[in-house]
Design an enzyme around this catalytic site. Structure first.
Site, mmCIF file in Angstrom:
data_model
loop_
_atom_site.group_PDB
_atom_site.id
_atom_site.type_symbol
_atom_site.label_atom_id
_atom_site.label_comp_id
_atom_site.label_asym_id
_atom_site.label_seq_id
_atom_site.Cartn_x
_atom_site.Cartn_y
_atom_site.Cartn_z
ATOM 1 N N ASP A 8 -5.599 -4.639 -2.025
ATOM 2 C CA ASP A 8 -4.577 -4.191 -1.081
ATOM 3 C C ASP A 8 -3.879 -5.378 -0.404
ATOM 4 O OD1 ASP A 8 -3.308 -3.070 1.346
ATOM 5 O OD2 ASP A 8 -4.308 -1.225 0.708
ATOM 6 N N SER A 16 0.839 -1.198 0.000
ATOM 7 C CA SER A 16 0.000 0.000 0.000
ATOM 8 C C SER A 16 0.880 1.255 0.000
ATOM 9 C CB SER A 16 -0.954 -0.041 1.187
ATOM 10 O OG SER A 16 -1.982 0.907 1.046
#
Length: 785
Positions: free
Chosen positions: A635, A528
């Protein structure tokens, strides 16, 4: 693509068994060699193939033995210390769900891919019913896969294993023996004549019986019994019990019991070849085809490259390196090696030998190394005509550092100009090969990822002719040469950066602190926002961190645009980094995402850098997912928020982890206006409170994921941010200053560990690392090493 010239050809019949590390399994296989083709048939897989028991659409293997090549394993288990690893010749892998003919993975999703062309012995599970002893043995290894993280965490707190780095401890765990015992069997760990080591209970119930002491410190007659359940440790742990009692024996109380045994590190070293006169030097063979460069410039680039990297290692780290040129001759001529004392003051010390053929070269190098114990490394350049017939040692350990067990340590450094096909000489496996790619002036585009552990050097070939001394190189050229030298000598430093929005600035603070202290950064993985920081550093160097800091206030607009399409993240990263691809980065960058289709870790290793960062930060339900090779990616924080394991697989000896997501602070729950049933019902419908619940739950998931995936690291920095939200980009300066203040003791720990790593090879082997220090819950900013 990597092809192996070595290994038995198909027409020879069945390939021989590799030297497996597991004694019990080896004994069964040798005793039932005539059943090998029936129980463990040989399968061959091309590079990039998904490994299945049968053809496409069949289930994955329940167990396998690697004969040659490299297999990448991704297995997501709760608290796994090695969710991503590579298997090499001699490695045994058993499915965590067990070896039997069970349905698909279920709670233990596993993905196996052939990184290179490989030969495997794949278990035929339908044949296990006829061999209950083998089934029980393999079942124990499967259970050990599930409980390995318990073993890892417990061992780091024990005296014999406190001074072992995380990478070395995981390598030791791969050597653990799984043993089964019937009811009533007595074990006497720690007693005279018994093996020195530590045991972990995997299955069943045992009892540890100790004889207490009386008031005069004499053994008393009564026995004190302590039950041992799955997950308990016993054995030679280097510490006495608080009551001062002495262990008599450990007895099996259930019908059957299974334990994992790991030999004490000192006992493991004692089984190696006696080294009364010092350790043997490592043999590092350099190989590459630069015939075109020789024809064009009249100079051999390989020769100059080896000279400069040897001089750089000696100048920066003090290792004693002898360069050996093996030339063709009518007969063997092996002059005695010079002494490092006699070579003081020279740039690089050379030694030349002559041999008639490759077999004589291998024998001569072994004899030479045994005669040159005063040197740390022998860097060997072999004439092209002698590679034919030169057979390496075979087998080896993980990465580019074969494990020495009474033998010489051989390494092969394979230089390449970026071609898609590399052929290794006979006897050498990817396990003992360090692949090196020379990046040219033009953009590099590949159709598959580089081999695990590949080092990329951005060096201008035409400048090779103008090199005179290491000190005369430019700063960029010196950095490239030293990074190559650290990979050869086992000194790579990796940093794993966790996600968390603005909290990810903790990773930026740690990277800047390491740059200021001149601690090298050779590998960076990220999830991320951590992947974004990694991309700016790997793509643009230390200046990229300053650029990102200036850009942080604008990231809020990128986040808003990503609510429509996460393609905005990819566009932003490509614009800021010049559209560079992952395979062009000299400092490798590994953005980590979650393959939501099969619950696996997805590591971007080639292709657009922006696309890799986009996939790593595509928060499910908020941003649109990314797509790559038919995979649906979101993610990576859900599965590995601090991806440290990939750095170990890639060869990092010192791993630093930054967990940017702090544990949610305590919050007193709100109460309804009217304490009635209707009031509580309406209070439960409150959308604000529900949104807060979702956010706190998400933070808790990412924090826990980060803690579990960071346990592979030698140093861990936990985020101190509790007064800022993860989307608070407007206060980036305050967050960064708070991170810098909290990171100071962590950077001091990193500095100490780097100072240990930069010692000479002999000093590193003689002086153990500092003991592991657990991160106290009360102080989230302390270091774990």
């Amino acid at each position: 693509m990597i092809e192996l010239d070595g290994g038995p050809p198909p027409e020879r019949g069945e390939p021989g068994l590799p030297s497996s590390r597991h004694t019990a399994l080896n004994a069964w296989l040798l005793a039932h060699r005539y059943l090998m083709e029936e129980v463990f048939p040989v399968r061959r897989f091309p590079p990039g193939a998904s490994i299945r028991r049968g053809g496409p659409g069949t289930g994955g293997p329940r167990a396998l033995i690697v004969l040659s090549g490299e297999v990448a394993v991704t297995q997501v288990l709760l608290g796994s210390v090695d969710p991503y690893k590579s298997l090499y010749a001699g490695d045994v892998w058993v499915h965590p769900a067990g070896p039997g003919p069970a349905p698909e993975e279920g709670l233990f999703p596993v993905h196996l891919v052939a990184e290179t062309a490989c030969q495997l012995r794949v278990l035929a599970p339908e044949r296990l019913a006829a061999f209950p002893e083998l089934e029980e043995l393999l079942g124990g290894y499967g259970e050990f896969q599930q409980k390995k993280h318990l073993f890892f965490e417990a061992l780091r707190q024990t005296e014999p294993f406190r001074c072992i780095r995380a990478r070395q401890l995981v390598d030791l765990l791969d050597r653990a023996e799984v043993r089964t015992y019937p009811r009533g069997e007595r074990l006497c760990p720690g007693r005279e004549g018994a093996e020195e080591g530590v045991y972990l209970v995997l299955r069943g119930e045992l009892a540890e019986l100790r004889r207490g002491r009386d008031s005069q410190e004499r053994p008393a007659g009564r026995l004190v019994e302590r039950p041992l359940w799955p997950g308990h440790l016993f054995g030679d742990l280097g510490r006495a019990p608080p009551d001062g009692s002495e262990r008599e024996w450990v007895e099996v109380r259930s019908e059957r019991a299974a334990v994992a045994f790991l030999a004490h590190p000192k006992a493991w070293r004692a089984r190696r070849e006696p080294e009364a006169s010092g350790p043997l030097p490592e043999l590092v063979l350099f190989r590459g085809d630069f015939s075109a460069a020789v024809h064009e410039w009249g100079v051999e680039p390989l020769r100059l490259l080896v000279d400069r990297v040897a001089e750089g290692i000696r100048t920066e780290y003090g290792d004693a390196i002898l360069i050996v040129d093996v030339m063709p001759g009518l007969e063997v001529r092996m002059p005695r090696c010079p002494s490092p004392v006699d070579a003081q003051g020279r740039w690089v010390t050379h030694h030349r030998v002559h041999v008639p053929h490759g077999m004589a070269a291998a024998e001569g190098l072994s004899a030479l190394a045994r005669d040159a114990r005063e040197w740390d490394y022998l860097f060997v350049r072999i004439a092209p005509s002698l590679w034919e017939g030169l057979t390496g040692p075979g087998g080896g350990g993980h990465g580019s550092a074969p494990v020495r067990e009474g033998k010489l340590v051989w390494k092969l450094v394979q230089l390449d100009a970026g071609s898609d096909e590399v052929r290794l000489p006979p006897g050498f496996e990817p396990a003992s090969t360090l692949f090196t790619v020379l990046l040219g002036p033009h953009p590099r585009r590949v159709c598959r990822a580089d081999p695990v552990g590949t080092v990329r050097l951005r060096l201008e070939p035409r400048r090779l002719m103008h090199w005179e001394r290491f000190e005369g190189l430019s700063s960029q050229e010196r950095d490239s040469v030293l990074r190559w030298g650290r990979a050869i000598t086992g000194r790579l430093v990796g940093v794993a950066l966790g996600g968390g929005g603005a909290w990810g600035l903790a990773g930026l603070a740690v990277l800047q602190g390491m740059v200021e202290r001149k601690i090298p950064i050779d590998l960076v993985s990220g999830t991320s926002f951590g992947a974004l920081v990694a991309a700016f550093y790997c793509g643009r160097g230390p200046e990229g961190l300053e650029l990102l800091l200036q850009q942080v206030p604008r990231l809020a607009w990128v986040v808003r645009a990503s609510l429509i399409s996460s393609e905005a993240i990819a566009w932003y990263v490509e614009r800021m980094t010049g559209g560079i691809h992952l395979e062009e980065l000299e400092v490798p960058c590994f953005p980590v995402a979650t393959d939501i289709s099969n619950a696996q870790v997805h590591i971007a290793r080639w292709g657009s850098l922006g696309a890799g960062v986009r996939a790593s930060g595509a928060l499910a339900g908020v941003f649109s997912p990314a797509f790559a090779e038919g995979r649906r990616l979101v993610d990576g924080g859900f599965i590995a928020n601090v991806p440290a394991a990939i750095l170990k697989t890639w060869g990092a000896s010192l791993i630093v982890a930054v967990n940017g997501v702090a544990k949610p602070s305590a919050r007193q729950g709100a109460k309804p206006l009217f304490p009635t049933r209707v009031g509580w019902f309406l209070h439960g419908l409150n959308p604000i409170e529900r949104a807060i619940d979702v956010m706190r739950s998400m933070i808790l998931v990412f924090h826990t994921s980060g803690q579990q995936s960071a346990q592979m690291a030698d140093v861990i920095f936990n985020s101190p941010f509790v007064n800022y939200s993860p989307w608070d980009y407007a206060h980036s300066q305050e967050i960064l200053e708070q991170a810098r203040t909290a990171a100071r003791p962590v950077l001091e720990t990193i500095q100490k560990k780097w100072d240990e790593l930069r010692l000479t090879r002999r000093q590193r082997e003689a002086v153990p690392a500092h003991p592991f220090q657990e991160t106290p819950d009360a102080d989230p900013n302390s270091a774990a090493g």
